[in-house]
Structures are given as C-alpha cells and as structure tokens.
Design a protein around this motif. Structure first.
Motif, PDB file in Angstrom:
ATOM      1  N   TYR A 144      -2.128  -5.726   6.937  1.00  0.00           N
ATOM      2  CA  TYR A 144      -1.978  -4.440   6.760  1.00  0.00           C
ATOM      3  C   TYR A 144      -2.297  -3.721   8.169  1.00  0.00           C
ATOM      4  CZ  TYR A 144      -2.501  -3.443   1.821  1.00  0.00           C
ATOM      5  OH  TYR A 144      -2.102  -3.418   0.346  1.00  0.00           O
ATOM      6  N   THR A 145      -2.647  -4.558   9.256  1.00  0.00           N
ATOM      7  CA  THR A 145      -2.758  -3.714  10.611  1.00  0.00           C
ATOM      8  C   THR A 145      -1.132  -3.659  11.117  1.00  0.00           C
ATOM      9  OG1 THR A 145      -4.493  -5.302  11.129  1.00  0.00           O
ATOM     10  CG2 THR A 145      -3.468  -4.368  13.085  1.00  0.00           C
ATOM     11  N   LEU A 146      -0.203  -4.743  10.830  1.00  0.00           N
ATOM     12  CA  LEU A 146       1.050  -4.642  10.898  1.00  0.00           C
ATOM     13  C   LEU A 146       1.824  -3.189  10.187  1.00  0.00           C
ATOM     14  CD1 LEU A 146       2.125  -8.341  10.730  1.00  0.00           C
ATOM     15  CD2 LEU A 146       1.259  -6.862  12.718  1.00  0.00           C
ATOM     16  N   LEU A 147       1.310  -3.055   9.007  1.00  0.00           N
ATOM     17  CA  LEU A 147       1.626  -2.032   8.193  1.00  0.00           C
ATOM     18  C   LEU A 147       1.197  -0.652   8.876  1.00  0.00           C
ATOM     19  CD1 LEU A 147       2.201  -3.971   6.057  1.00  0.00           C
ATOM     20  CD2 LEU A 147       1.305  -2.517   4.381  1.00  0.00           C
ATOM     21  N   GLY A 148      -0.057  -0.666   9.180  1.00  0.00           N
ATOM     22  CA  GLY A 148      -0.570   0.548  10.208  1.00  0.00           C
ATOM     23  C   GLY A 148       0.169   0.872  11.291  1.00  0.00           C
ATOM     24  N   TRP A 149       0.366  -0.212  11.888  1.00  0.00           N
ATOM     25  CA  TRP A 149       1.178  -0.115  13.331  1.00  0.00           C
ATOM     26  C   TRP A 149       2.697   0.480  13.303  1.00  0.00           C
ATOM     27  CZ3 TRP A 149       0.321  -2.592  18.368  1.00  0.00           C
ATOM     28  CH2 TRP A 149       1.149  -2.537  19.120  1.00  0.00           C
ATOM     29  N   ASP A 150       3.225  -0.099  12.024  1.00  0.00           N
ATOM     30  CA  ASP A 150       4.658   0.624  11.803  1.00  0.00           C
ATOM     31  C   ASP A 150       4.639   1.988  11.110  1.00  0.00           C
ATOM     32  OD1 ASP A 150       7.748  -0.079  11.538  1.00  0.00           O
ATOM     33  OD2 ASP A 150       6.973   0.443   9.426  1.00  0.00           O
ATOM     34  N   PHE A 151       3.626   2.144  10.410  1.00  0.00           N
ATOM     35  CA  PHE A 151       3.447   3.491   9.895  1.00  0.00           C
ATOM     36  C   PHE A 151       3.496   4.671  10.822  1.00  0.00           C
ATOM     37  CE2 PHE A 151       0.464   7.052   8.209  1.00  0.00           C
ATOM     38  CZ  PHE A 151       1.305   7.071   6.908  1.00  0.00           C
ATOM     39  N   THR A 152       3.147   4.444  11.918  1.00  0.00           N
ATOM     40  CA  THR A 152       2.964   5.415  12.924  1.00  0.00           C
ATOM     41  C   THR A 152       3.766   5.683  14.155  1.00  0.00           C
ATOM     42  OG1 THR A 152       1.195   4.125  14.029  1.00  0.00           O
ATOM     43  CG2 THR A 152       0.415   6.017  12.465  1.00  0.00           C
ATOM     44  N   ILE A 211      14.670  -4.744   6.718  1.00  0.00           N
ATOM     45  CA  ILE A 211      14.071  -6.174   6.766  1.00  0.00           C
ATOM     46  C   ILE A 211      12.319  -5.931   6.910  1.00  0.00           C
ATOM     47  CG2 ILE A 211      13.509  -8.125   8.013  1.00  0.00           C
ATOM     48  CD1 ILE A 211      16.763  -8.300   8.699  1.00  0.00           C
ATOM     49  N   VAL A 212      11.990  -4.946   7.855  1.00  0.00           N
ATOM     50  CA  VAL A 212      10.614  -4.687   8.044  1.00  0.00           C
ATOM     51  C   VAL A 212       9.889  -4.348   6.769  1.00  0.00           C
ATOM     52  CG1 VAL A 212       8.868  -3.393   9.204  1.00  0.00           C
ATOM     53  CG2 VAL A 212      10.972  -4.584  10.643  1.00  0.00           C
ATOM     54  N   GLY A 213      10.681  -3.206   6.112  1.00  0.00           N
ATOM     55  CA  GLY A 213      10.232  -2.746   4.947  1.00  0.00           C
ATOM     56  C   GLY A 213       9.945  -3.780   3.818  1.00  0.00           C
ATOM     57  N   SER A 214      10.836  -4.767   3.728  1.00  0.00           N
ATOM     58  CA  SER A 214      10.783  -5.852   3.022  1.00  0.00           C
ATOM     59  C   SER A 214       9.281  -6.799   3.134  1.00  0.00           C
ATOM     60  CB  SER A 214      12.098  -6.820   2.636  1.00  0.00           C
ATOM     61  OG  SER A 214      13.286  -6.165   2.329  1.00  0.00           O
ATOM     62  N   GLY A 215       9.211  -7.118   4.525  1.00  0.00           N
ATOM     63  CA  GLY A 215       8.096  -7.630   4.666  1.00  0.00           C
ATOM     64  C   GLY A 215       6.783  -6.909   4.400  1.00  0.00           C
ATOM     65  N   SER A 216       6.703  -5.634   4.518  1.00  0.00           N
ATOM     66  CA  SER A 216       5.881  -4.766   4.261  1.00  0.00           C
ATOM     67  C   SER A 216       5.534  -4.732   2.919  1.00  0.00           C
ATOM     68  CB  SER A 216       6.096  -3.273   5.009  1.00  0.00           C
ATOM     69  OG  SER A 216       6.255  -3.459   6.225  1.00  0.00           O
ATOM     70  N   GLY A 217       6.511  -4.499   1.976  1.00  0.00           N
ATOM     71  CA  GLY A 217       6.408  -4.508   0.628  1.00  0.00           C
ATOM     72  C   GLY A 217       5.685  -5.858   0.102  1.00  0.00           C
ATOM     73  N   MET A 256     -11.165  -4.235   3.040  1.00  0.00           N
ATOM     74  CA  MET A 256     -10.808  -4.901   4.535  1.00  0.00           C
ATOM     75  C   MET A 256      -9.269  -4.421   4.589  1.00  0.00           C
ATOM     76  SD  MET A 256     -11.788  -6.416   7.208  1.00  0.00           S
ATOM     77  CE  MET A 256     -13.254  -7.199   6.689  1.00  0.00           C
ATOM     78  N   PRO A 257      -8.398  -4.797   3.894  1.00  0.00           N
ATOM     79  CA  PRO A 257      -7.158  -4.290   4.271  1.00  0.00           C
ATOM     80  C   PRO A 257      -6.762  -2.856   4.787  1.00  0.00           C
ATOM     81  CG  PRO A 257      -7.119  -5.631   2.185  1.00  0.00           C
ATOM     82  CD  PRO A 257      -8.429  -5.319   2.457  1.00  0.00           C
ATOM     83  N   GLN A 258      -7.629  -1.723   3.917  1.00  0.00           N
ATOM     84  CA  GLN A 258      -7.764  -0.428   4.461  1.00  0.00           C
ATOM     85  C   GLN A 258      -8.342  -0.398   5.832  1.00  0.00           C
ATOM     86  OE1 GLN A 258      -6.345   1.895   2.600  1.00  0.00           O
ATOM     87  NE2 GLN A 258      -7.053   3.846   3.688  1.00  0.00           N
ATOM     88  N   PHE A 259      -9.207  -1.030   6.180  1.00  0.00           N
ATOM     89  CA  PHE A 259      -9.896  -1.095   7.658  1.00  0.00           C
ATOM     90  C   PHE A 259      -8.948  -1.681   8.544  1.00  0.00           C
ATOM     91  CE2 PHE A 259     -12.292  -3.018  11.155  1.00  0.00           C
ATOM     92  CZ  PHE A 259     -13.051  -2.047  11.326  1.00  0.00           C
ATOM     93  N   MET A 260      -8.368  -2.681   8.233  1.00  0.00           N
ATOM     94  CA  MET A 260      -7.091  -3.143   9.123  1.00  0.00           C
ATOM     95  C   MET A 260      -6.053  -2.133   9.184  1.00  0.00           C
ATOM     96  SD  MET A 260      -8.962  -5.917  10.044  1.00  0.00           S
ATOM     97  CE  MET A 260      -7.531  -6.916  11.033  1.00  0.00           C
ATOM     98  N   PHE A 261      -5.528  -1.553   8.279  1.00  0.00           N
ATOM     99  CA  PHE A 261      -4.668  -0.579   8.353  1.00  0.00           C
ATOM    100  C   PHE A 261      -4.882   0.578   9.386  1.00  0.00           C
ATOM    101  CE2 PHE A 261      -2.446   3.356   6.933  1.00  0.00           C
ATOM    102  CZ  PHE A 261      -1.427   2.933   6.939  1.00  0.00           C
ATOM    103  N   PHE A 262      -6.015   1.041   9.564  1.00  0.00           N
ATOM    104  CA  PHE A 262      -6.155   2.032  10.423  1.00  0.00           C
ATOM    105  C   PHE A 262      -6.642   1.491  12.066  1.00  0.00           C
ATOM    106  CE2 PHE A 262      -6.905   4.508   6.756  1.00  0.00           C
ATOM    107  CZ  PHE A 262      -6.376   5.773   7.124  1.00  0.00           C
ATOM    108  N   VAL A 263      -6.964   0.193  11.817  1.00  0.00           N
ATOM    109  CA  VAL A 263      -7.076  -0.548  13.189  1.00  0.00           C
ATOM    110  C   VAL A 263      -5.675  -0.391  13.638  1.00  0.00           C
ATOM    111  CG1 VAL A 263      -7.303  -2.781  14.185  1.00  0.00           C
ATOM    112  CG2 VAL A 263      -9.106  -2.050  12.849  1.00  0.00           C
ATOM    113  N   GLY A 264      -4.677  -0.928  12.759  1.00  0.00           N
ATOM    114  CA  GLY A 264      -3.251  -0.876  13.387  1.00  0.00           C
ATOM    115  C   GLY A 264      -2.739   0.664  13.862  1.00  0.00           C
TER     116      GLY A 264
END
Length: 654
Positions: free
Chosen positions: A16-24, A106-112, A137-145
């Motif tokens: 989820y950190t990777l998801l947060g990184w890509d999100f922004t 591809i990144v979207g597939s991994g994120s899914g 914890m995933p939500q916390f790590m998402f915002f860490v990303g």
C-alpha cells in the motif's frame, strides 16, 4: 508473542505504500509528460492518463479471486510485486506515450492485486482482538507512501528541469524491497493452507505467526469454519444449555421495535451483532466465550493461564483420563468436561456435531438481545491443550481420535487433503448470507469512492493553488506550485497520527462506531469547503476556513471511511468464498475510483469546487444513513463466526 503477526502485517502493507507513492506522483508527472509528448491540455486528457492504471486494476481484479484461490495469498502478492517492478522500469525508460501507457497498465495490474490481497492476508493471519488494528495498517502505509512521494516531488520542484520519469518510475526500487520481504520472510495464510488440505504447513505458518507451538485449537476452528470438523466432545454443555431456550421467545421491548420505522429499514444483523457485543461488555468478557476453541486466539491470556496451571495440572488431566478410560463410555464425556472446567462436574451426554458454530445460532430464535445473552451465559471459558503431533495424526486419519487412544480433547477432522477444493465455489455466492454480505461490501466500497475524498486527495496541490491558500506561505520564498506541494506534505503528515488513533480504537470502539462518529465530521467539513467558496468573505478568513475544513475532512476520512470498508470486506465472507467476494468488492471500488478520477477534473472546470463538494457532502449523508441502518459491528469475532452469523441472519429472514 505477536511480533511475527505484526511484522507480517507491516511487511505485506508495504504494497500500500507503493499504491500511495503512485497515487500522487503520476499527477505531478502529467504536467511534464504532456509538454514532452505534445499532448493537448484539458481535464479529459488528465482523466484518461490517470485512468489507464485503473483499467489495469479492473482487468486484474476480474481474475484476482481465482488467482488468490489457485496460487495462494503469498504467491499472488509476489506476482504483484513483479508487476510493479516491471512497470516501474518501463516508466523509467518510456521513450514514447505508448510505452508509458503500457507501463501504467502494468502498474495498475500490480496495484489491483495488492489492493485485493493485502486486506485478505491480514484478516486471515491476525487474531480477532488485533484484526482491526492490523487491518488499518495498509491505510497507514498508504499515507506513508503519499508523504514520501510528496517529499520527492517537492525536492524536484526546486530543480530547474525535474525528471518526471524518476517521479513515477522510482517505484521499482521499493518494489524490489517488497519482493524480497514477500519471498524470504512472509509465510502463507494458514486459512488458505487449510482450505488446500496442507495441515502441516498451516500449523507451521500459524506457529510462526503466533510465536507458540500449541495452535491446534485455532487450526480446529479454521477447519470448523470450512465444515471439515466431524465431531468433538468439547462444547456439548453449551448445546444442552441452549436447548431449554424458547425458539420463538422475544421480549416486549423487542416486539415494540418491530413496529418502528427504524425496524423496517434496518438490517436485523445490525441489532444481532450489537447485542452480542453489548452482552460481552456487560459480562466483562475479556475473551471470546462463544465457543471454547475461540480462546486459542487470545494468546497472551492463554499463555498466562497455562503458566498458572503448570505441568502438574496437565499430568493430573492425563491421569484422570486414564482412570476414566476403564469406566463406562457414558461418563467419559462428563469427565473430560470436568477436567476442562477446573474439576467442576458436568454430566453432559450431548456432543458437538458437524453443524459447528452455526448449530448454536440455529437453536435461538429471532430475539437479538436474548440470543446474545444465551450465548454468553451458557458457554464457559475452556482452554484446549493439544499436542501438535497428535492433532496432525487426527487430521490425516479418518478414524475417531479418541478410539485411537489420543488425548481426550482430540477433535475428529476429516482428511483435509481429500476434501479440500481451492477452486472458486461460485455456488457459494448464491447462499443468502454470502449474497447479503457481498451486496453490502460492494455498496460500501462504491459509496466510499462516490464520496469524492480520493479526488480531493489526488488534486490537493492544484486545489490549494486555485483557492489561494499558498498565500499563507508567501513569506518563505517559494513559488506557488512548490508552496502547494509543501502544504500537501503537511496535510498528509498530519493524517498519520490520526490513522494511529484509528488503529488504537479499531478494536476498542469498533468499526461501526468509528464510522458513525467520523462520517458526520466528514460531511460537515466537505460542506464547509463548499460554503467557503460561496459565501463572500475576506481572503485571509477564506483561506484559513478552507485549509481547516480540508484538514478536518482528510483526518475524519482516514479514521473511518478510509480504512474500514477494506476491513469489513475482508471479514464478512467465509474462507472458501473470501477471495472471490473480495474481488467483487474491489471491482466496485475501482469502478468508483475510475468514475471519480475522470469526473472530478471535469466537475472542477464546470460546476467548480463548491458544486463538486456539495455533491460529495450529499453522498456522505447517504453513506451515514447506510452505515447506521445496514453495517454491523464485527470487532473481536473470529472470521468463521462472522460468516455464520451472516448466514443465520438471512435464514431467519427467509
């Protein structure tokens, strides 16, 4: 004792950190890639570029349920990390727009895959008393990303010619770390291993997660949730106790509630689970006392009890069993129960049959508070002390365990390797309880995205520039864009302590309470954002009101509506259908996000921020009504019991 469980939750949440990184980062990179590739400016182009990765997430989510059941949770996560690594490397290269769009797909597939699998893995490996906290914890790590990505973006805005490929392609580096953790340190989900018939591997995985050797009670409970337990001698006293209860008995207060408007709109399941938790609180139940095997989840108290009992108590139990073995078979079960109940004599002749946990529920009527009181009062706390080697023998043998001279607390489990079937059981989705939970899971995920907070999060820097909040930082010598990124870093950093508070309260107050408390603040703050752009006021009061409202909006979101839908969608389904149902819920999430990503920039250019936030405030009101009437409380209950209660509540309504 629980360090391994916490470590596995943190390690798997790095996804989820990777998801947060890509999100922004992708939104900031859009500004530069459009100039390089000569793309036309406009909100529709922005939406399409951002939506490409969502298309990849939707495509992989369609098959994610089957992949998780076929490959396992751990293997699916490993493949997701490989997708993120390859997509990141392609984005670093990306010589043209077509390679870039392929990389985004591809990144979207991994994120899914990460989005669907991580909550399932955490729910299946966490004990009930920690599942809510670890599920946050995933939500916390998402915002860490998000914080890390904003820091990178802020640093690059200070460079004359920032490299947008590094912004979005740098995700491959943390993906490599994620891949290494998954391969070398993460165990497979014990529940998936049991469903696959791998009892030995499931026991090893659970021993590592719990930090103890005796996990036979929890293995038995997991098998019971899959309808694999044939018979056990423990728990018969509870069945006998509840048989004396009236099946149709309801109190006067409950009868009066049937005539109210609330009763016709609300789900009886909400009152059922609410009464169970209320009864547990009134009785001071520090442990799960619904079924004896549930106590194996409470690791700390079980270890303390075992230390107090000591080796002398264990030897006394075995001697008592040897003495009783020569007596009549009718007195054997009473002797076993008396040993578990600390030498209290219970003459019980009823066995706990293959109905498992659902048999307790079916013996009660529609009385919600009465059902909860009966369950709590009729069941006593029992500790199950089972030797791992013997339970393994019992699990692999179709012969009765007691008949082979094993320990009296042996449970007779069918041959899991022969009965396990990890293929998706689509017919399970048609069962009333599963269908009921699936509708709720999909709806709450769709409503979460329809509330529009993800759009506000993604477009925070642009919104801050548009509103003029950056003037508050005009004295520090930064341009408007860099100042907006800096404010976004501060906003995202402020959310981390709020999520920490949510992690602490998730298993104390519960999911439903946090939603009911946080959503009104979310609604009011979104409404205040809308009003601040309508009501005429000075620039400074307007900027302060907007920033304060935006901060309250984000903080209330991360406490309730942000993490809880994923937690609920990983708890409500039986193990055999959990991956498939979670994939449907993820589809609802991604379709909602796709709509939000594409529509939000269009709304900003047409009806403005005030109109968009007014719509989002109305949707938040709908979410609050839905939660109040339809979302039950699931804190502190084993996954198997939650699925059975959903099934029971639907059968009672039919």
């Amino acid at each position: 004792m629980m360090k391994s469980t916490v470590f596995s939750a943190v390690a798997v949440s790095i996804g989820y950190t990777l998801l947060g990184w890509d999100f922004t980062t992708v939104l900031e990179a859009n500004i530069h890639m459009k100039k390089e590739f000569g793309l036309n400016n406009g909100p529709s182009i922005d939406g399409i570029i951002l939506a490409v990765s969502v298309f990849g997430s939707i495509a992989i989510t369609v098959f994610s349920g089957s992949l998780l059941d076929w490959l396992g949770r751990r293997a699916a996560l490993i493949y997701s990390s490989l997708l993120l690594i390859s997509g990141g490397l392609l984005m670093v290269w990306s010589p043209n727009i077509y390679i870039l769009l392929l990389a985004r797909l591809i990144v979207g597939s991994g994120s899914g895959l990460v989005f669907t699998c991580v909550p399932i893995y955490i729910s299946e490996t966490s004990p009930p008393n920690m599942r809510g906290s670890l599920g946050t914890m995933p939500q916390f790590m998402f915002f860490v990303g998000i914080v890390f990505s904003y820091c990178l973006i802020f640093w690059m805005t200070l460079i004359p010619s920032p490299n947008w490929r590094i912004m979005i392609g740098a995700i491959f580096a943390p993906s490599l770390v994620y891949f290494a953790l998954l391969v070398f340190y993460l165990p497979e989900s014990p529940r998936w291993l049991v469903s696959d018939g791998k009892i030995s591997e499931a026991r090893i995985s659970l021993q590592w997660l719990r930090g103890k050797d005796d996990v036979s009670g929890e293995i038995a409970l997991i098998a019971d949730g899959m309808n694999m337990i044939m018979e056990t001698a423990v728990g018969g006293h509870a069945v006998a106790a509840v048989r004396s209860q009236s099946f149709l008995g309801t109190s006067t207060n409950q009868m009066s509630r049937h005539s109210t408007f609330y009763w016709h709109l609300s789900d009886p399941l909400v009152d059922l689970l609410g009464s169970i938790h209320e009864s547990m609180s009134e009785l001071g139940a520090g442990r799960n006392s619904y079924f004896p095997v549930f106590n194996s989840f409470n690791i700390v108290e079980q270890e303390r009890t075992s230390e107090q009992r000591g080796n002398d108590s264990l030897q006394q139990s075995r001697e008592a069993y040897s003495a009783e073995e020569s007596n009549n078979g009718d007195n054997l079960q009473a002797s076993l129960l008396s040993q578990v109940a600390s030498a209290e004599t219970n003459d019980i002749n009823t066995s706990f049959t293959s109905e498992g946990s659902s048999s307790y529920l079916r013996r009660h009527g529609t009385s919600t508070s009465g059902l909860a009181q009966d369950l709590i009062s009729s069941l006593h706390d029992h500790d199950i002390e089972e030797d791992d080697e013997e339970i393994h023998i019992a699990a692999l043998s179709s012969q009765p365990a007691l008949g082979s001279g094993l320990h009296p607390f042996r449970q007779q489990i069918v041959r899991l390797s022969e009965t396990a079937d990890i293929k998706p059981k689509w017919r399970v989705l048609l069962q009333p309880g599963v269908r009921h939970a699936l509708c709720y899971g999909m709806l709450i995920q769709a409503l979460q995205q329809s509330a529009g907070i993800s759009g506000l999060l993604r477009y925070t820097p642009q919104i801050l520039e548009q509103v003029g909040v950056i003037s508050l930082f005009s004295d520090i010598g930064l341009d408007s864009h860099s100042a907006s990124i800096l404010i976004s870093v501060l906003n995202a950093s402020l959310m981390l302590p709020c999520i920490t508070v949510a992690m602490i309260l998730m298993d104390v107050c519960g999911r439903r309470v946090l939603l009911l408390v946080s959503i009104p603040f979310l609604t009011l703050s979104v409404g205040a954002i809308s009003l601040s752009n309508i009501v005429k006021m000075g620039s400074l009061p307007h900027e302060i009101l907007f920033q304060l409202s935006l901060t309250i909006c984000f903080c209330s979101y991360v406490i309730g509506l942000g993490p809880i839908p994923n937690i609920l969608c990983s708890e409500m389904f039986p193990t055999r259908a959990r991956a498939t149902c979670a994939s449907f819920c993820s589809l609802a999430f991604w379709f909602g996000r796709l709509l939000s990503i594409y529509c939000f920039p269009v709304m900003l250019s047409t009806i403005g921020l005030s109109g968009a936030c007014a719509i989002y405030a109305f949707v938040c009101c709908l979410v609050l009504v839905f939660v109040y009437l339809r979302v039950p409380e699931t804190k502190g209950l084993p996954l198997e019991l939650i699925a059975e209660i959903f099934k029971f509540s639907r059968q009672e309504c039919l």
